[in-house]
Enzyme design. Structure first.
Site, mmCIF file in Angstrom:
data_model
loop_
_atom_site.group_PDB
_atom_site.id
_atom_site.type_symbol
_atom_site.label_atom_id
_atom_site.label_comp_id
_atom_site.label_asym_id
_atom_site.label_seq_id
_atom_site.Cartn_x
_atom_site.Cartn_y
_atom_site.Cartn_z
ATOM 1 N N THR A 16 0.834 -1.206 0.000
ATOM 2 C CA THR A 16 0.000 0.000 0.000
ATOM 3 C C THR A 16 0.865 1.251 0.000
ATOM 4 O OG1 THR A 16 -1.686 -1.203 1.229
ATOM 5 C CG2 THR A 16 -1.897 1.183 1.164
ATOM 6 N N LYS A 37 -8.047 -1.741 -5.758
ATOM 7 C CA LYS A 37 -7.588 -2.896 -4.967
ATOM 8 C C LYS A 37 -8.734 -3.894 -4.987
ATOM 9 C CE LYS A 37 -5.801 -4.684 -0.752
ATOM 10 N NZ LYS A 37 -4.465 -4.869 -0.191
ATOM 11 N N ASP A 53 -6.578 0.260 3.421
ATOM 12 C CA ASP A 53 -5.797 0.442 2.187
ATOM 13 C C ASP A 53 -6.499 1.349 1.185
ATOM 14 O OD1 ASP A 53 -3.952 -1.203 3.299
ATOM 15 O OD2 ASP A 53 -4.097 -2.790 1.788
ATOM 16 N N GLU A 114 -3.331 -2.090 -6.425
ATOM 17 C CA GLU A 114 -2.625 -2.855 -5.393
ATOM 18 C C GLU A 114 -3.231 -4.251 -5.353
ATOM 19 O OE1 GLU A 114 -2.930 -1.528 -1.254
ATOM 20 O OE2 GLU A 114 -1.973 -3.387 -0.601
ATOM 21 N N GLY A 115 -2.399 -5.278 -5.320
ATOM 22 C CA GLY A 115 -2.887 -6.646 -5.180
ATOM 23 C C GLY A 115 -3.310 -6.934 -3.750
ATOM 24 N N GLY A 117 -2.084 -9.528 -0.617
ATOM 25 C CA GLY A 117 -1.042 -10.489 -0.262
ATOM 26 C C GLY A 117 -0.032 -10.584 -1.402
HETATM 27 N N1 LIG Z 1 8.189 3.243 3.380
HETATM 28 C C1 LIG Z 1 7.388 3.073 4.439
HETATM 29 N N2 LIG Z 1 7.036 4.122 5.209
HETATM 30 C C2 LIG Z 1 6.216 3.978 6.264
HETATM 31 N N3 LIG Z 1 5.700 2.804 6.666
HETATM 32 C C3 LIG Z 1 6.016 1.726 5.941
HETATM 33 C C4 LIG Z 1 6.861 1.802 4.793
HETATM 34 N N4 LIG Z 1 6.967 0.565 4.259
HETATM 35 C C5 LIG Z 1 6.221 -0.247 5.038
HETATM 36 N N5 LIG Z 1 5.660 0.443 6.047
HETATM 37 C C6 LIG Z 1 4.793 -0.067 7.117
HETATM 38 O O1 LIG Z 1 4.728 -1.473 7.039
HETATM 39 C C7 LIG Z 1 3.413 -1.918 7.305
HETATM 40 C C8 LIG Z 1 2.886 -2.670 6.126
HETATM 41 O O2 LIG Z 1 2.785 -1.798 5.025
HETATM 42 P P1 LIG Z 1 1.568 -1.881 4.004
HETATM 43 O O3 LIG Z 1 0.287 -1.669 4.691
HETATM 44 O O4 LIG Z 1 1.919 -0.981 2.872
HETATM 45 O O5 LIG Z 1 1.724 -3.430 3.582
HETATM 46 P P2 LIG Z 1 0.826 -4.245 2.549
HETATM 47 O O6 LIG Z 1 1.754 -5.175 1.871
HETATM 48 O O7 LIG Z 1 0.038 -3.312 1.733
HETATM 49 O O8 LIG Z 1 -0.136 -5.056 3.529
HETATM 50 P P3 LIG Z 1 -1.516 -5.811 3.135
HETATM 51 O O9 LIG Z 1 -1.100 -7.168 2.705
HETATM 52 O O10 LIG Z 1 -2.275 -5.797 4.434
HETATM 53 O O11 LIG Z 1 -2.198 -5.022 2.055
HETATM 54 C C9 LIG Z 1 2.564 -0.702 7.613
HETATM 55 O O12 LIG Z 1 2.502 -0.518 8.997
HETATM 56 C C10 LIG Z 1 3.339 0.399 6.940
HETATM 57 O O13 LIG Z 1 3.092 1.614 7.553
HETATM 58 MG MG LIG Z 2 -1.990 -3.133 1.607
#
Ligand SMILES: Nc1ncnc2c1ncn2[C@@H]1O[C@H](COP(=O)(O)OP(=O)(O)OP(=O)(O)O)[C@@H](O)[C@H]1O
Ligand SMILES: [Mg+2]
Length: 222
Positions: A16, A37, A53, A114-115, A117
């Site tokens: 995300t 998404k 998200d 966004e996918g 997982g």
């Molecule tokens: N560059 C970044 N800056 C701030 N936080 C980050 C960063 N990269 C990852 N995180 C943190 O890592 C965690 C996971 O990030 P994110 O929600 O983007 O993952 P995701 O892969 O989209 O998860 P999901 O599978 O639930 O969609 C969050 O708490 C996010 O804030």
């Molecule tokens: Mg996400």
């Protein structure tokens, strides 16, 4: 259009954040940006200080899309989409996802998806996130963590993507530390070399302040 489909090596790896940074970069260029998404799960257990998200994506893109336009399926339990849907007595309809993604893309100048997982997560039955990505045909960005374990997860994802005929625009290591360790630098170089892929990095962002984010751009071959 320079569409992008952001996948990742798994759940909670930064998809995300990467998608939001990419959407914000396109919006800052002056484009109207749609976000998409296919399915959001885990709404019941979201920490109080965290946006779902689809809301963070909308904010980052400066989009006025409704919730259903961004994420046609939204569920409370933190489960894979196929299970979350079953728990709600439904089934995700791949055709509806395709149509919703295409409708979102048709109403804007740019689209960032966004996918859910990783690429082999089931959306419904044997219809996987990979299959939606193939139908949309957008290049992939792969979000991955910078530290130990990331080489294997990232190269597996690159291989599955290419086996399916998907273009991998870049891997994005996130959050990239201000002072990366030797392991993190080595991971970046090793993934680039063994995956024959561009590896970008994204520093830790203040998610409440999109205007403070650095640009995130993918070079395109088409
Ligand atoms: N560059 C970044 N800056 C701030 N936080 C980050 C960063 N990269 C990852 N995180 C943190 O890592 C965690 C996971 O990030 P994110 O929600 O983007 O993952 P995701 O892969 O989209 O998860 P999901 O599978 O639930 O969609 C969050 O708490 C996010 O804030
Ligand atoms: Mg996400």
């Amino acid at each position: 259009m320079s569409p992008i489909f952001v996948t990742g090596t798994g759940t909670e790896v930064g998809k995300t954040v990467v998608a939001a940074a990419a959407a914000h970069t396109l919006a800052a260029d002056g484009a109207s940006v749609a976000v998409f998404k296919p399915c959001v799960t885990g709404l019941d257990e979201l920490p109080a200080d965290r946006l779902p998200d689809h809301e963070l994506l909308r904010l980052a893109a400066g989009s006025s899309q409704g919730d259903d336009e961004i994420a046609p399926y939204r569920y409370g339990p933190p489960a894979s989409p196929h299970l979350a849907a079953a728990l709600a007595g439904e089934e995700v309809d791949p055709g509806r996802l395709r149509e919703a993604a295409r409708a979102a893309a048709a109403r804007a100048e740019e689209i960032v998806c966004e996918g859910v997982g990783g690429l082999l997560v089931p959306l419904a039955g044997n219809y996987l996130v990979r299959d939606l990505a193939v139908e949309l045909g957008y290049p992939l960005a792969i979000a991955a963590t910078p530290g130990l374990g990331t080489i294997n997860h990232t190269l597996l994802t690159v291989e599955v993507a290419r086996d399916a005929g998907l273009e991998v625009a870049a891997v994005v290591l996130t959050p990239w530390p201000a002072e990366p360790s030797g392991v993190e630098h080595s991971n970046r170089e090793t993934i680039a070399a063994l995956g024959a892929v561009e590896v970008l990095t994204l520093p830790r962002l203040d998610l409440a302040a999109p205007d403070s984010w650095p640009e995130l751009r993918f070079s395109r071959r088409r």
